[in-house]
Design a protein around this motif. Structure first.
Motif, PDB file in Angstrom:
ATOM      1  N   GLY A 189       0.822  -1.066  -0.102  1.00 33.92           N
ATOM      2  CA  GLY A 189       0.065   0.002   0.193  1.00 33.92           C
ATOM      3  C   GLY A 189       0.722   1.300   0.011  1.00 33.92           C
ATOM      4  N   PRO A 190       0.492   2.453   0.711  1.00 33.53           N
ATOM      5  CA  PRO A 190       0.930   3.700   0.617  1.00 33.53           C
ATOM      6  C   PRO A 190       2.470   3.719   1.356  1.00 33.53           C
ATOM      7  N   VAL A 191       3.212   4.680   0.851  1.00 33.59           N
ATOM      8  CA  VAL A 191       4.509   4.762   1.682  1.00 33.59           C
ATOM      9  C   VAL A 191       4.573   5.791   2.684  1.00 33.59           C
ATOM     10  N   ALA A 192       5.211   5.101   3.699  1.00 34.58           N
ATOM     11  CA  ALA A 192       5.134   6.253   4.872  1.00 34.58           C
ATOM     12  C   ALA A 192       6.495   7.193   4.500  1.00 34.58           C
ATOM     13  N   VAL A 193       6.350   8.503   4.700  1.00 31.39           N
ATOM     14  CA  VAL A 193       7.484   9.359   4.518  1.00 31.39           C
ATOM     15  C   VAL A 193       7.780  10.359   5.590  1.00 31.39           C
ATOM     16  N   LEU A 194       8.969  10.426   6.105  1.00 23.17           N
ATOM     17  CA  LEU A 194       9.263  11.253   7.051  1.00 23.17           C
ATOM     18  C   LEU A 194       9.867  12.483   6.662  1.00 23.17           C
ATOM     19  N   THR A 195       9.543  13.705   7.056  1.00 27.23           N
ATOM     20  CA  THR A 195      10.303  14.689   6.355  1.00 27.23           C
ATOM     21  C   THR A 195      10.763  15.737   7.465  1.00 27.23           C
ATOM     22  N   ARG A 196      11.572  16.722   7.113  1.00 29.01           N
ATOM     23  CA  ARG A 196      11.899  17.690   7.968  1.00 29.01           C
ATOM     24  C   ARG A 196      12.061  19.068   7.052  1.00 29.01           C
ATOM     25  N   ALA A 197      11.914  20.276   7.821  1.00 29.62           N
ATOM     26  CA  ALA A 197      11.577  21.593   7.151  1.00 29.62           C
ATOM     27  C   ALA A 197      12.962  21.947   6.697  1.00 29.62           C
ATOM     28  N   SER A 198      14.006  21.340   6.964  1.00 30.32           N
ATOM     29  CA  SER A 198      15.446  21.720   6.253  1.00 30.32           C
ATOM     30  C   SER A 198      16.317  20.225   6.783  1.00 30.32           C
ATOM     31  N   ARG A 209       7.750  15.865  10.029  1.00 31.05           N
ATOM     32  CA  ARG A 209       6.574  15.478   9.875  1.00 31.05           C
ATOM     33  C   ARG A 209       6.458  14.118   9.392  1.00 31.05           C
ATOM     34  N   LEU A 210       5.239  13.365   9.443  1.00 27.58           N
ATOM     35  CA  LEU A 210       4.809  12.114   8.813  1.00 27.58           C
ATOM     36  C   LEU A 210       3.793  12.312   7.659  1.00 27.58           C
ATOM     37  N   HIS A 211       4.071  11.506   6.733  1.00 29.48           N
ATOM     38  CA  HIS A 211       3.086  11.587   5.537  1.00 29.48           C
ATOM     39  C   HIS A 211       2.987  10.372   4.937  1.00 29.48           C
ATOM     40  N   LEU A 212       1.551  10.224   4.156  1.00 32.31           N
ATOM     41  CA  LEU A 212       1.551   8.996   3.411  1.00 32.31           C
ATOM     42  C   LEU A 212       1.514   9.420   1.925  1.00 32.31           C
ATOM     43  N   PHE A 213       2.083   8.573   1.230  1.00 30.53           N
ATOM     44  CA  PHE A 213       2.481   8.888  -0.218  1.00 30.53           C
ATOM     45  C   PHE A 213       1.935   7.890  -1.259  1.00 30.53           C
ATOM     46  N   ASP A 214       1.203   7.886  -1.977  1.00 32.94           N
ATOM     47  CA  ASP A 214       0.435   7.049  -3.090  1.00 32.94           C
ATOM     48  C   ASP A 214       1.423   6.992  -4.409  1.00 32.94           C
ATOM     49  N   PRO A 215       2.193   5.874  -4.322  1.00 33.01           N
ATOM     50  CA  PRO A 215       3.123   5.877  -5.741  1.00 33.01           C
ATOM     51  C   PRO A 215       2.365   5.896  -7.005  1.00 33.01           C
TER      52      PRO A 215
END
Length: 633
Positions: A189-198, A209-215
């Motif tokens: 299913g979706p890909v969990a993505v961890l990002t930072r502001a910088s 922040r955590l996100h869900l990405f649909d490839p």
């Protein structure tokens, strides 16, 4: 019998990044040298056949830096990074074990940072910075390259490689946020993505922040903030639906113990699943069922399963477990682990054990006489239970003391001494034990392996109780007749270097000290080090906290430089961005001003960790020579 030499230490190879195929029939790992002789490290990818033959073989050459092996979902293809085409610019490569063919898949001009093969056939997620534009090339050529902080800062973006066409697409899903880590749901299913502001280590860690990405659609959904220093994403399915977990620092301070955080996707409620434990999670690994967790547990390691109702302990192991990798089912694992007298190797087996060693990457150390290593437990002056290690001089036993004693303080401070082989290029116990020294390796409060409160207790108070913890251990060894009170030395690297400088600013008990990449002024480190917010949490304040004196002044060795009488060896990498060279220069100038005997050595081209072979040899030989000069009769 061959004696221990510096060359034996720095010329060895160590296994890294084990990766089990999801089916469990193959294992890959990287073999890396301890040191390098040129500008780049030459590493190799190896394959191990688990299906009965136990055959291992090198599948790449030793003329490139190769890293991050990852298996395809069907276990038929191994992807890895290599800079064989252009040194310092890693590209994604594919190895098909069935025929041994290696194919370069990308030629991205800024290089590939990380990758993850996705469940959909022919699709690989990449992390990479933007490629340089024609304008960038012109500016570099014309030296019109002024850097404006906050403008056009490099960040890793999520990109998708289509293996059928070779095309790389960049979804416009996260803006200019820096992508840190990816993990696809086990069902594809979706890909969990961890990002930072910088990507800035000073600013970024608290902006996760955590996100869900649909490839398939290229769209993303924001899940909300992640705790500081989040990493190690893992999915699992529970009765109420999917959960996403990760390891991060326990809020609210940055000097804290790690915890496993559990985000339920159905209601977006997050829980700390390890609150109150007296051990610290270090790795979280996804399976098709529930994830596995590695804990630093005192001097040792514990492997557990994160069940819906709580933790289930599966096995306990001496020393450390690193690089945990599992099959899809979670029924087999591979880890890097060793023993008191053997460096880490790849071990394989079921999570409940036993694990069998399948590599022997340091046979040249077989037959070398090492010092007897013993766990040490004692109580601090306030009754807190503490631990550490004692390494006796090679070929000696405790009844033959007292011996000259060197105390080596670990870095971090959120690190620890585990009951593993203590032989490294930096000041290490077995290197000094081979020269006749007893060595004390303390785990004072502030470190890893004893829960959150133990770690957080030094925030804003570095050098206070952690220092008395160390002194209590030294006094115990003197009382036991192991340490000679007239021949005491102290050493350390990074935070250990700070503690060494702090020690000699507080007492004249030590006859010699080694300050490696150490902190002398916490306010200056918060202002100039790459982890400024973290350093401010340790020191207790910053220079812009108002008119001083500031709390960090009271815990900075430089404030007490006039008291120092102990001869000090100061070692520092000239290009260190973690603890910049100015920290060592500050201490050197203060000692010179006050007429204190010292030696100040910098290593060109080196950062916080010394990499070049000749420099590692110099550190080892200079360390031993310094203590021989001052602690020998």
């Amino acid at each position: 019998m061959t004696g221990l030499t510096a060359e034996l230490v720095v010329d060895g190879c160590t296994p890294q990044a084990p990766a089990l195929a999801p089916s469990g029939h193959l294992l890959s790992y990287v073999l890396a040298p301890t040191s390098r002789t040129g500008d780049h490290l030459n590493t190799e990818v190896w394959l191990f056949n688990i299906d009965g033959t136990d055959a291992a073989g090198r599948v790449t050459g030793d003329t490139a830096t190769e890293s991050r092996p990852r298996w395809s979902a069907d276990s038929n293809t191994l992807f890895f990074l290599s800079d064989r085409a252009e040194r310092g610019i890693p590209q994604l490569h594919r190895l098909v074990p069935a025929d041994g063919r290696v194919t370069a898949l990308t030629s991205w001009r800024s290089g590939i940072i990380d990758h993850q093969p996705l469940a959909a056939p022919g699709l690989v997620a990449l992390l990479a910075e933007d490629e340089p534009t024609e304008q960038d090339a012109r500016r570099a050529r014309d030296r019109d390259d002024a850097v404006v902080v906050g403008e056009r800062e490099p960040c890793a973006r999520l990109r998708l490689l289509d293996l059928r066409t070779g095309r790389i697409a960049t979804p416009d899903a996260f803006g200019d946020r820096h992508v840190v880590e990816l993990q696809q749901r086990p069902d594809g299913g979706p890909v969990a993505v961890l990002t930072r502001a910088s990507a800035d280590n000073d600013y970024g860690p608290r902006t996760g922040r955590l996100h869900l990405f649909d490839p398939v659609t290229g769209t993303a959904e924001d899940l909300g903030p992640a705790e500081a220093e989040a990493r190690s994403l893992a999915w699992w399915l529970a009765e109420d639906g999917w959960h996403l977990g990760y390891i991060a620092l326990t809020p609210p301070v940055l000097q804290a113990g790690t915890a496993v955080f559990d985000l339920a996707l159905v209601d977006r409620i997050q829980r700390n699943r390890t609150v109150g434990l007296s051990m610290c999670p270090t790795e979280l690994r996804q399976t098709d069922a529930v994830p596995l967790v590695v804990f630093a547990d005192g001097l040792n390691a514990t492997l557990a399963r994160l069940d819906p109702t709580g933790l289930t302990i599966l096995s306990r192991h001496p020393g450390r477990l690193d690089g945990l990798t599992t099959t899809r089912s979670g029924e087999a694992i591979a880890v890097l682990t060793g023993s008191r007298y053997q460096p880490a190797n790849v071990h394989l087996g079921p999570p409940a054990g036993p694990l069998r060693k399948i590599t022997n990457t340091r046979p040249e150390l077989d037959g070398i006489t090492l010092g007897t290593q013993e766990p040490l437990t004692y109580r601090a002056s306030d009754g807190l239970d503490l631990d550490g290690l004692l390494v006796l001089p090679a070929g000696k036993n405790a009844s033959e003391g007292p011996f000259p004693l060197v105390t080596i303080v670990h870095g971090g401070p959120y690190d620890r001494y585990a009951d593993r082989c203590q032989l490294f290029w930096f000041p290490s116990a077995q290197w000094l034990a081979a020269a006749g020294y007893a060595v004390f390796l303390p785990n004072p409060r502030g470190g890893q392996g004893h829960g959150h409160q133990f770690a957080a207790s030094v925030a804003g108070r570095v050098g206070q109780q952690e220092w008395t913890d160390i002194l209590t251990g030294i006094d115990l060894l003197i009382t036991q007749g192991i340490a000679d009170s007239d021949r005491l030395g102290i050493a350390g690297w990074s935070h250990g270097g700070f503690m060494s400088a702090w020690a000699i600013s507080q007492t004249e008990r030590f006859r010699a000290a080694l300050v490696g990449a150490g902190v002398s002024d916490w306010g200056m480190l918060a202002a100039t080090g790459e982890n400024g917010q973290f350093e401010a949490a340790l020191g207790g304040s910053t220079g812009w906290s108002g008119i001083g004196p500031h709390p960090h002044d009271a815990v900075s060795p430089i404030s007490y430089a006039s008291r120092i009488r102990t001869p000090a060896l100061i070692l520092h990498g000239a290009e260190d961005t973690n603890v910049p060279l100015g920290q060592a220069m500050y201490l050197h100038r203060a000692l010179r001003h006050f007429g204190v005997e010292h030696e100040f050595v910098t290593y060109p081209r080196e950062g916080h960790s010394i990499q070049e072979r000749t420099h590692q040899l110099d550190v080892m030989r200079r360390t031993r020579a310094w203590f021989d000069r001052w602690l020998r009769p």
